[in-house]
Design a protein around this motif. Structure first.
Motif, PDB file in Angstrom:
ATOM      1  N   LYS A 192       0.827  -1.203   0.000  1.00 45.00           N
ATOM      2  CA  LYS A 192       0.000   0.000   0.000  1.00 45.00           C
ATOM      3  C   LYS A 192       0.861   1.253   0.000  1.00 45.00           C
ATOM      4  O   LYS A 192       1.968   1.249   0.511  1.00 45.00           O
ATOM      5  N   GLU A 193       0.312   2.292  -0.573  1.00 47.10           N
ATOM      6  CA  GLU A 193       0.982   3.586  -0.527  1.00 47.10           C
ATOM      7  C   GLU A 193       0.345   4.422   0.564  1.00 47.10           C
ATOM      8  O   GLU A 193      -0.848   4.324   0.814  1.00 47.10           O
ATOM      9  N   LEU A 194       1.154   5.239   1.206  1.00 45.97           N
ATOM     10  CA  LEU A 194       0.630   6.133   2.226  1.00 45.97           C
ATOM     11  C   LEU A 194       0.378   7.493   1.619  1.00 45.97           C
ATOM     12  O   LEU A 194       1.226   8.047   0.933  1.00 45.97           O
ATOM     13  N   GLU A 195      -0.787   8.026   1.875  1.00 43.60           N
ATOM     14  CA  GLU A 195      -1.144   9.354   1.406  1.00 43.60           C
ATOM     15  C   GLU A 195      -0.754  10.345   2.494  1.00 43.60           C
ATOM     16  O   GLU A 195      -1.167  10.191   3.642  1.00 43.60           O
ATOM     17  N   PRO A 196       0.053  11.356   2.160  1.00 49.52           N
ATOM     18  CA  PRO A 196       0.389  12.341   3.202  1.00 49.52           C
ATOM     19  C   PRO A 196      -0.870  13.081   3.640  1.00 49.52           C
ATOM     20  O   PRO A 196      -1.789  13.274   2.849  1.00 49.52           O
TER      21      PRO A 196
END
Length: 116
Positions: free
Chosen positions: A66-70
């Motif tokens: 998964k990518e983390l959204e700032p």
């Protein structure tokens, strides 16, 4: 809130600088004869905060695929009806206060409404 909308409608976690990230985890549960999948909110402590204050987090620090959204300070500002700069300053101030309290061994609670 901007946190809960990101978690509910995207497959991305939301990263709050100096605190950690919120994500969702799929959990399989047995209900009678059927297996169901539910999404439940999770929190992962930021590694720098954990290391600085000798805290432990029994979960992995980074979600595998998964990518983390700032954190979007603009979305927070809009939801709180304040300027983006004020929202960013408040969040950074809160994280600084949290760190100082941990450093002094204070018992604290950080309540984030509508996260899950």
């Amino acid at each position: 809130s901007p946190f809960s909308r990101s978690l509910l409608f995207h497959l991305q976690g939301v990263r709050i600088p100096c605190l950690g990230y919120f994500d969702t985890a799929l959990t399989w549960i047995q209900v009678g004869d059927e297996a169901m999948t539910i999404q439940s909110p999770t929190f992962h402590l930021a590694m720098n905060l954990a290391v600085r204050h000798n805290l432990t987090d029994d979960k992995a620090y980074l979600p595998g695929n998964k990518e983390l959204e700032p954190l979007s300070y603009a979305k927070v500002a809009t939801a709180a009806s304040v300027s983006r700069l004020k929202a960013e300053a408040c969040i950074q101030g809160t994280m600084s206060l949290l760190s100082c309290c941990l450093e002094k061994g204070k018992n604290i609670a950080l309540v984030l409404r509508d996260v899950g």
